[in-house]
Write a protein that holds these residues in place. Structure first.
Motif, PDB file in Angstrom:
ATOM      1  N   GLU A   1      10.033   8.401   4.171  1.00 13.15           N
ATOM      2  CA  GLU A   1       9.290   7.409   3.676  1.00 13.15           C
ATOM      3  C   GLU A   1      10.108   6.103   2.766  1.00 13.15           C
ATOM      4  O   GLU A   1       9.744   4.887   3.086  1.00 13.15           O
TER       5      GLU A   1
ATOM      6  N   THR B   1      11.115   8.040  -7.236  1.00 12.78           N
ATOM      7  CA  THR B   1       9.872   8.534  -6.370  1.00 12.78           C
ATOM      8  C   THR B   1      10.274   9.841  -6.079  1.00 12.78           C
ATOM      9  O   THR B   1      11.255  10.381  -5.877  1.00 12.78           O
ATOM     10  N   THR B   2       9.082  10.416  -5.834  1.00 12.04           N
ATOM     11  CA  THR B   2       9.071  11.842  -5.196  1.00 12.04           C
ATOM     12  C   THR B   2       9.033  11.733  -3.502  1.00 12.04           C
ATOM     13  O   THR B   2       8.490  12.711  -3.190  1.00 12.04           O
ATOM     14  N   ALA B   3       8.638  10.559  -2.943  1.00 16.16           N
ATOM     15  CA  ALA B   3       8.387  10.418  -1.761  1.00 16.16           C
ATOM     16  C   ALA B   3       9.735  11.037  -0.908  1.00 16.16           C
ATOM     17  O   ALA B   3      10.918  11.288  -1.455  1.00 16.16           O
TER      18      ALA B   3
ATOM     19  N   ASN C   1       0.787  -1.406   0.069  1.00 16.56           N
ATOM     20  CA  ASN C   1      -0.028  -0.033  -0.051  1.00 16.56           C
ATOM     21  C   ASN C   1       0.737   1.370  -0.031  1.00 16.56           C
ATOM     22  O   ASN C   1       0.326   2.327  -0.114  1.00 16.56           O
ATOM     23  N   SER C   2       2.263   1.206  -0.047  1.00 16.06           N
ATOM     24  CA  SER C   2       3.073   2.185  -0.226  1.00 16.06           C
ATOM     25  C   SER C   2       3.251   2.653  -1.266  1.00 16.06           C
ATOM     26  O   SER C   2       3.000   1.975  -2.306  1.00 16.06           O
ATOM     27  N   ARG C   3       3.252   4.204  -1.471  1.00 13.30           N
ATOM     28  CA  ARG C   3       3.195   4.834  -2.890  1.00 13.30           C
ATOM     29  C   ARG C   3       4.466   4.468  -3.535  1.00 13.30           C
ATOM     30  O   ARG C   3       4.776   4.486  -4.560  1.00 13.30           O
ATOM     31  N   ILE C   4       5.715   4.251  -2.675  1.00  8.29           N
ATOM     32  CA  ILE C   4       7.130   4.181  -3.333  1.00  8.29           C
ATOM     33  C   ILE C   4       6.832   2.823  -3.797  1.00  8.29           C
ATOM     34  O   ILE C   4       7.362   2.729  -5.098  1.00  8.29           O
ATOM     35  N   TYR C   5       6.194   1.993  -3.230  1.00 12.98           N
ATOM     36  CA  TYR C   5       6.323   0.420  -3.774  1.00 12.98           C
ATOM     37  C   TYR C   5       5.633   0.474  -5.019  1.00 12.98           C
ATOM     38  O   TYR C   5       5.713  -0.216  -6.166  1.00 12.98           O
ATOM     39  N   GLN C   6       4.366   1.144  -5.066  1.00 15.93           N
ATOM     40  CA  GLN C   6       3.511   1.198  -6.186  1.00 15.93           C
ATOM     41  C   GLN C   6       4.377   1.799  -7.574  1.00 15.93           C
ATOM     42  O   GLN C   6       3.965   1.249  -8.388  1.00 15.93           O
ATOM     43  N   GLN C   7       5.088   2.831  -7.180  1.00 17.13           N
ATOM     44  CA  GLN C   7       5.652   3.559  -8.312  1.00 17.13           C
ATOM     45  C   GLN C   7       6.695   2.452  -8.924  1.00 17.13           C
ATOM     46  O   GLN C   7       6.925   2.429  -9.974  1.00 17.13           O
TER      47      GLN C   7
ATOM     48  N   GLN D   1       4.846  -0.126 -10.815  1.00 12.08           N
ATOM     49  CA  GLN D   1       4.475   0.242 -12.082  1.00 12.08           C
ATOM     50  C   GLN D   1       5.737   0.435 -13.231  1.00 12.08           C
ATOM     51  O   GLN D   1       5.652   0.106 -14.366  1.00 12.08           O
TER      52      GLN D   1
END
Length: 588
Positions: free
Chosen positions: A345, A339-341, A236-242, A245
């Motif tokens: 994060e 990532t932009t995190a 569910n982490s946005r870094i993982y999702q990026q 992708q």
């Protein structure tokens, strides 16, 4: 409607939860503040005056609101650890004695501690105690620990947990179904979740082992494992999702061979691996959220390399004593995903993937025990260690008391000199508590001990100034440095209070006078070890009756402090050198 079996399980969970809470309360509050009457007489409930209930009657006097609490103990050790032997009874001011239910007892003790410390009652702690109690009950209902081998079985047999912790089985941050799937107390075995990764993401410290682990467990390489309790946080982490992708990482789900959680819950075992996997989980177990901070990965591997020669020296000088190394660690760094995190994060996700690899026990013995599983009661209320000693004495045709003393002396000789040599000669602070000590028996007697948790080992700066710690970052150095005073308190607590005092209590409870003889044997060994080490002041003080430091697990939770900020209560003890009638030292 509860079945009879469920009522029994509820009673057992409540009984042990109260025993743990009373252990803590007596040690940290009632005894230091002289609020306890041992061998109480006079004002007592009739049920406790009956000869039908064996044991010593104990009465606690609380302050305001005026309340007396009384109960029987079946056994009491030299450091005032108790085996609860009855229900609790309470007498509010101006009212008769009445049975005090478990939940009312927990609330009464927490309210009393709040008044003593002039704080608000700790609702969070109350919830943790109840969570621990309910988990015990769940574990009892599902406890079917298999016997794959002796190591797996002993690791999964720590049913009640730390006897001096108010909530030893509390686990928050994981739902009830997942709790049972991955908890050692129910004999759990489960598949890890695996991720297919671009090699650029992999970060390894020390000896590369991850591909070998992958191959043994899945038959493949190029994968990376994750604990089931941590997977949702990761995916569910946005870094993982990026990263996903960009095809840098792909979640394959659970697969491969199962692993068995050990007593620490997050450390995993498989007999075909030559390492344990100490995984990161964002679940609070007792005091702490058990994630692997990045500097802990670094310090585990760094300490293994730094202390290699020191450990070899001490192990050579003290055969049968061994420190388990942590030669490798790994994580995934997903920053190549562009990532932009924030950095925080990115580091947080690295911690979710963090694994410390601890070497497997090199076992030539088949009789293996984790010390914490021995110094514990079974579901019938019998001591595991006392039963083992009774069986072994019978097999050897030996007198039970003499065999017990011989067994304990063998254990002391394996554990004490090596630990004290590392501290006083080399400035290395171990944490040899019951759960960090594994022992092997040969012909019924302790023949070897392994001490684990190198990631938690500390160094005294006088022996290990920062310029000797090359390769460790400033944050890692700060995490491993302990003053001499901190080091002695930690070692004396873990070694003598948490570990040996409990082993003596369990081994000797059925034989009057035997406990005192065991402490005298221990005092002689410490005196001999002290002389070999040049008589360190801390050891000579201990043998002259200076108090033993005991870590305050209850106060740490009560005041919501981080575990590393835990303080100590100081205990009188029977560890007096040249013990004779002129220096008789009251243990209680």
């Amino acid at each position: 409607m509860h079945t009879f079996e469920q009522r029994i399980q509820q009673h057992q969970a409540e009984h042990h939860s109260l025993n743990h809470l009373l252990n803590c309360y007596l040690r940290e509050f009632a005894v230091p503040q002289q609020l306890v009457d041992w061998h109480a007489q006079g004002d007592l409930p009739k049920a406790l005056q009956s000869d039908l209930l064996a044991g010593e009657t104990v009465r606690i006097r609380t302050a305001y609101p005026l309340l007396k609490i009384a109960f029987k103990v079946q056994a009491r050790g030299a450091l005032n650890q108790i085996k609860l032997g009855s229900k609790l009874f309470a007498k509010p001011m101006g009212k008769p004695w009445q049975v005090l239910g478990t939940h009312a007892a927990i609330q009464a003790l927490l309210e009393h501690m709040a008044m003593l410390t002039q704080t608000e009652p700790n609702i969070e702690l109350q919830a943790q105690i109840h969570n621990s109690l309910h988990n015990m009950q769940r574990f009892l209902a599902h406890a079917q620990v298999p016997h794959i081998n002796a190591l797996q079985h002993t690791e999964q047999s720590l049913l009640w947990g730390h006897p001096f912790h108010p909530s030893p089985k509390s686990r928050s941050g994981v739902d009830a179904d997942q709790l049972l799937q991955c908890s050692p107390e129910v004999g759990a075995a489960f598949q890890l979740h695996w991720f297919e990764i671009d090699p650029v993401l992999l970060k390894e410290l020390g000896s590369p082992v991850i591909n070998k682990v992958c191959e043994v467990l899945t038959g493949r390489t190029g994968l990376y494992p994750c604990h089931p309790w941590e997977v949702d946080l990761v995916v569910n982490s946005r870094i993982y999702q990026q990263a996903s992708q960009k095809k840098l990482i792909r979640h394959l789900g659970p697969q491969g061979k199962v692993v068995w959680p050990t007593s620490s819950v997050r450390t995993l075992y498989h007999p075909e691996l030559d390492v344990f996997l100490k995984c990161s989980i964002h679940v609070r177990l007792t005091n702490c959220i058990r994630k692997n901070a990045w500097y802990e990965l670094e310090s585990a591997v760094g300490m293994t390399e730094l202390l290699a020669h020191t450990f070899e020296q001490v192990e050579h000088a003290h055969p049968g004593f061994r420190m388990l190394r942590e030669p490798a660690a790994s994580t995934l760094d997903l920053s190549p995903a562009g990532t932009t995190a924030s950095q925080n994060e990115i580091v947080s996700l690295q911690e979710s993937f963090g694994i410390i690899f601890r070497e497997q026990l090199q076992i030539q013995y088949t009789d293996i025990h984790m010390a914490g599983s021995l110094a514990a009661w079974d579901t019938l209320g019998q001591s595991q260690l006392a039963q083992l000693l009774c069986e072994q004495a019978e097999q050897h045709g030996a007198d039970k008391a003499e065999f017990t003393l011989n067994w304990l002396q063998s254990y002391f000789k394996l554990l004490v000199p090596g630990t004290l040599t590392l501290l006083f000669k080399h400035g290395v602070v171990l944490e040899p508590h019951l759960q960090n000590t594994v022992l092997a028996l040969d012909k019924g007697l302790p023949a070897r001990v392994w001490i684990r948790d190198l990631e938690g080992t500390k160094l005294v700066p006088q022996h290990w100034p920062s310029d000797r710690l090359k390769g460790l970052s400033e944050r890692a150095i700060a995490s491993v440095h302990y003053s001499e005073d901190q080091g002695w308190k930690r070692v004396s607590y873990c070694l003598l209070v948490n570990n040996i005092a409990e082993m003596i209590f369990h081994a000797c409870q059925h034989t009057p006078g035997l406990e005192q003889r065991a402490w005298q044997c221990l005092a002689k060994l410490i005196q001999h070890t002290s002389q070999a080490l040049g008589t360190p002041q801390a050891l000579s003080g201990l043998l002259q009756g200076h108090a033993l430091a005991s870590k305050n697990n209850l106060k740490t939770r009560l005041f919501k402090k981080a575990d590393r900020l835990a303080d100590y209560t100081f205990l009188s003890h029977p560890l007096i050198a040249h013990h004779d009638k002129h220096t008789e030292h009251a243990a209680y």
